[in-house]
Structures are given as structure tokens and as C-alpha cells.
Design a protein around this motif. Structure first.
Motif, mmCIF file in Angstrom:
data_model
loop_
_atom_site.group_PDB
_atom_site.id
_atom_site.type_symbol
_atom_site.label_atom_id
_atom_site.label_comp_id
_atom_site.label_asym_id
_atom_site.label_seq_id
_atom_site.Cartn_x
_atom_site.Cartn_y
_atom_site.Cartn_z
ATOM 1 N N THR A 202 24.990 5.045 34.153
ATOM 2 C CA THR A 202 24.306 6.183 34.771
ATOM 3 C C THR A 202 25.099 6.773 35.925
ATOM 4 N N ILE A 203 25.735 5.882 36.706
ATOM 5 C CA ILE A 203 26.352 6.294 37.957
ATOM 6 C C ILE A 203 27.388 5.232 38.329
ATOM 7 N N THR A 204 28.304 5.573 39.249
ATOM 8 C CA THR A 204 29.304 4.591 39.677
ATOM 9 C C THR A 204 29.071 4.195 41.132
ATOM 10 N N SER A 205 29.759 3.140 41.544
ATOM 11 C CA SER A 205 29.696 2.700 42.942
ATOM 12 C C SER A 205 30.848 3.261 43.760
ATOM 13 N N SER A 206 31.670 4.111 43.163
ATOM 14 C CA SER A 206 32.806 4.694 43.857
ATOM 15 C C SER A 206 32.340 5.841 44.736
ATOM 16 N N THR A 207 32.652 5.786 46.034
ATOM 17 C CA THR A 207 32.252 6.872 46.931
ATOM 18 C C THR A 207 33.038 8.147 46.663
ATOM 19 N N ALA A 208 34.156 8.069 45.942
ATOM 20 C CA ALA A 208 34.888 9.279 45.571
ATOM 21 C C ALA A 208 34.119 10.093 44.542
ATOM 22 N N TYR A 209 33.296 9.416 43.730
ATOM 23 C CA TYR A 209 32.552 10.091 42.670
ATOM 24 C C TYR A 209 31.052 10.092 42.930
ATOM 25 N N ASP A 210 30.538 9.017 43.502
ATOM 26 C CA ASP A 210 29.093 8.859 43.624
ATOM 27 C C ASP A 210 28.725 8.259 44.978
ATOM 28 N N GLN A 211 28.010 7.139 44.963
ATOM 29 C CA GLN A 211 27.459 6.554 46.178
ATOM 30 C C GLN A 211 27.800 5.070 46.235
ATOM 31 N N ALA A 212 27.835 4.536 47.445
ATOM 32 C CA ALA A 212 28.158 3.123 47.609
ATOM 33 C C ALA A 212 27.024 2.261 47.063
ATOM 34 N N PHE A 213 27.392 1.244 46.292
ATOM 35 C CA PHE A 213 26.451 0.238 45.796
ATOM 36 C C PHE A 213 27.184 -1.086 45.809
ATOM 37 N N VAL A 214 26.544 -2.109 46.357
ATOM 38 C CA VAL A 214 27.158 -3.433 46.448
ATOM 39 C C VAL A 214 26.208 -4.432 45.801
ATOM 40 N N TYR A 215 26.597 -4.942 44.641
ATOM 41 C CA TYR A 215 25.738 -5.910 43.955
ATOM 42 C C TYR A 215 25.468 -7.110 44.858
ATOM 43 N N GLY A 216 24.184 -7.436 45.032
ATOM 44 C CA GLY A 216 23.805 -8.634 45.758
ATOM 45 C C GLY A 216 23.684 -8.479 47.257
ATOM 46 N N ARG A 217 23.930 -7.264 47.799
ATOM 47 C CA ARG A 217 23.884 -7.106 49.248
ATOM 48 C C ARG A 217 22.442 -7.202 49.765
#
Length: 406
Positions: A223-238
Motif C-alpha cells: 500500500t505504502i512505503t516507509s521511505s520518507t523520500a516517497y511516503d512516511q516514516a514507519f518503524v516496525y516494532g517501535r
């Protein structure tokens, strides 16, 4: 001395089933042990009071370089070990002054160990590649099938740039994703209206990706990426923060758009200090505007234009029944029966929740079960069922029912 609070919850395999008798060791960054505890029947630890930097350090843009003496939070390392020897290490759990930090631990997790980076507001991440705020949709023969924006039940997050085939995908609940992104992007110490403005921007950004099927339309399986160049920051388990979680629970079905536009706006944003862009929300600027007394919608209109409006998604996927209005002692009817039935199912996994007679009458016993649920799932403990509590009960009920079917 400034302090914050850490609450740890352990679960088995991503199923939502609490993990009891998990040994927890919490260390400071220098390795000094500050707490040893064991999870209870709901998989929870006792609340741990943690010494933190002063709140002022998260209320002004940081100087560079950021290091252990200037970071605005206490960073802790957690080791979780089950009675049968399964162990997970989480490095960098963040606790701010006067906040409640919530760290969930999955045993075993998709990764054996988790390392939590600094929030993106502190810098050091790729800048967002600009895109149009309204996307051109494919024709009727294309991939877009949604008749109107809906809140999806799940989000598939690609942990890297779109073209990185080696990066894993994580499937997470929609609200869990939004809470993770907001906790990864901004500081939980900010004024509530600043948090709300940022959460609404994150929501609209995400729902644009969902509605336009942006990546699936390009042949990707996420659906979306965790890359801030393309989308939004996401950190699994944070870890996430109660102050952010409560805002998300209140507004998760809302998005930003303009009159006569169906799709959610692709609401881009930047930190407003290292990166500044016209027409994008400034994260530090939103904090300053909230300090001056502006509401979330006023903050958003300051950046995206005075003509923006907030709309409610017509449907929330994976929810058995729509919110019927506040339920409390004295309420009666089918909605109360549904609530009691759902709490009874949830109590099979969380035995501290008292079993109820499914009679459609909201009495003191139902209120106690609701209060216990709210305590376990870190909601304000009121004993009544408002919008956030109704949907959280529904989400947990659906997860428990699926577990029972497997």
C-alpha cells in the motif's frame, strides 16, 4: 528532575493474544539496569517511571549534531524473554517528559531484534520527492475500484524504497500504522492541536495512497512505503505515545480534501526548519501556531489553503457495526447486546475482562468490563463507550474471532 512513564505489553505471534509471565529487563543506554518485571495475565508490565530530559528540549528545533546529551527523550533498551526461552531485544525505546510511552512486544516477532531510530523531526532522513496533491485516476478499466474513500482495515507497508525487492513488507492495522508514523515523525510533547493537525495530514496522505491504489496500480504488492523520500516514516516494532494514540483514535476516519474533489488530498509536509516548501504543512510551524492558540483546522488551512475541508470516510472496513452513539449505564438495546457479546469474546483472550450476560442492558457490570478493556488497551478509563472505545472493541473482537477460526 523530569520524568515520563513507560508501559510495556507483550503479545504472542501477532495474534493479539497476551503473553503472560514474560520477563522484562529495561536498561539505560549505558547498560545500567533500571527495572526488572514480569508481565501479568493481560501481557502488561507495571508502569515504569523514567528520568527524562527536560520538556523544553522537545519544544524547540534541535541543534546539530544530535547526540545522547541533546536528544529530547530517554532512550531505553528492553530485553523480553518468555518462560520457554524466546527472547527479543528492543533498542532505543523513547520516553519523553510528562508523556506515556507504550511499547508493544511481539514474541516471536518478524524480526528477532528491533532498533528504533530518532524521530524524523530531528533530521537525517531523505527529503520527500514532491507529488501532485490530487492524483489523476485511471479510467473505468483501471485498477481503482473504490467508489469512495474508505478506512482500510489493514495497511501493507514496504520497509524501503519501492524498487527494493529485498525489503520486507509488514501488514499492520490502519490505526496502528497512523500511530506509528506520527510517533516516528513528531514529538508527543507538542500541543494537542499541533498533534491533531499532523495526524490529519498523515491520515489524508495515507488515504490518498489507498484510494488511488498508487503502488498496486504500478504492479507492487504493498500500500505504502516507509521511505520518507516517497511516503512516511514507519518503524516496525517501535513504541508509540498515549498522547498521539488518543488523537488518532478520535479522528482516524477523517481526511482532508477540497469542495468538489472526491479523493483525499495528498497532504505533503516537511519539518519547516531544514526543509521548507510552499503549500506543505510545516511540522515545527504547526507547533508554533498551536502555541499561539490556533486549532488543528486553522493550522491546516494556513498551509493547504482556506478552502480545505475535513470529510468523514463513509465506511470503515473490518468493523461489524457502525458507532451507535455513546453507551453508558442506563443504555439499552441491540448495540449494548453487540457490545456485551464482543466483550465476552475478547475475554477469552483477556481473562481480566469480566464475562457478561448478553441482555442488552448497560449496567454496572458492563461498565466494569468496559473499564477493564480501556485499561488494558490504554484508553481513558471512563466505563462508558465513546467513539474511540467502540471502534477499539470492534477491532480487537474481529482479531479474536479470526484467531478462534484458525
Amino acid at each position: 528532575m523530569s520524568t515520563g512513564t513507560l508501559l510495556i505489553s507483550a503479545f504472542r505471534n501477532s495474534s493479539g493474544r497476551p503473553a503472560e509471565d514474560v520477563s522484562l529487563t529495561v536498561r539505560q543506554e549505558d547498560g545500567r539496569i533500571i527495572s526488572r518485571s514480569v508481565t501479568d495475565a493481560s501481557g502488561r508490565s507495571e508502569a515504569l517511571i523514567v528520568e527524562t530530559p527536560s520538556p523544553e528540549s522537545s519544544l524547540v528545533p534541535p541543534t546539530e549534531p544530535v547526540n545522547i546529551t541533546t536528544q529530547p527523550f530517554a532512550a531505553l533498551n528492553i530485553t523480553a524473554r518468555t518462560p520457554d526461552g524466546i527472547e527479543t531485544e528492543i533498542t532505543g525505546t523513547q520516553v519523553y517528559s510528562d508523556t506515556l510511552s507504550l511499547q508493544n512486544i511481539i514474541l516471536p516477532g518478524q524480526n528477532d531484534d528491533i532498533s528504533i531510530p530518532n524521530p524524523t523531526i530531528m533530521g537525517g532522513v531523505p527529503e520527500k520527492i514532491p507529488e501532485n496533491e490530487v492524483k489523476r485516476l485511471p479510467d473505468a478499466g483501471g485498477t481503482v475500484v473504490l467508489p469512495q474513500p474508505v478506512v482500510p482495515e489493514l495497511i501493507v507497508v514496504h520497509a524501503g524504497v519501492p524498487s527494493d525487492d529485498s525489503a520486507p513488507n509488514y501488514t499492520v492495522g490502519f490505526t496502528d500504522y497512523i500511530k506509528n508514523v506520527a510517533s516516528s515523525e513528531i514529538f508527543a510533547t507538542w500541543p494537542r492541536e499541533a498533534i491533531k493537525a499532523n495526524v490529519l495530514a498523515i491520515l489524508s496522505f495515507t488515504m490518498n495512497r489507498v484510494y488511488t491504489e498508487w503502488y498496486r496500480g504500478k504492479g507492487y504488492d504493498f500500500t505504502i512505503t516507509s521511505s520518507t523520500a516517497y511516503d512516511q516514516a514507519f518503524v516496525y516494532g517501535r513504541n508509540i505515545f498515549s498522547e498521539i494514540s488518543e488523537v488518532v483514535d478520535e479522528v482516524f476516519n477523517l481526511y482532508i480534501t477540497r469542495p468538489n474533489i472526491k479523493q483525499p488530498l495528498f497532504t505533503q509536509y516537511c519539518d519547516g526548519v531544514r526543509v521548507k516548501r510552499d503549500g506543505w504543512l510545516s511540522q515545527w510551524g504547526s507547533k508554533s501556531l498551536a502555541d499561539s492558540g490556533l486549532s488543528a483546522i486553522q493550522i491546516l488551512r494556513n498551509y493547504y489553503g482556506r478552502d480545505i475541508i475535513i470529510r468523514e470516510a463513509e465506511r470503515v472496513q473490518g468493523i461489524p457495526l457502525s458507532f451507535p452513539g455513546v453507551l453508558s449505564i442506563g443504555s439499552r438495546g441491540m448495540a449494548v447486546r453487540a457490545l456485551q457479546n464482543q466483550l465476552n469474546s475478547i475475554s477469552n483472550n483477556f481473562p481480566l475482562i469480566e464475562k457478561l450476560a448478553v441482555d442488552g442492558i448497560f449496567g454496572p457490570k458492563t461498565a466494569r468490563s468496559v473499564s477493564t478493556f480501556q485499561k488494558i488497551f490504554n484508553l481513558p478509563v471512563t466505563g462508558s463507550v465513546n467513539f474511540p472505545t467502540w471502534y477499539r472493541i470492534s477491532n480487537v473482537y474481529v482479531a479474536v474471532e479470526r484467531l478462534a477460526e484458525n
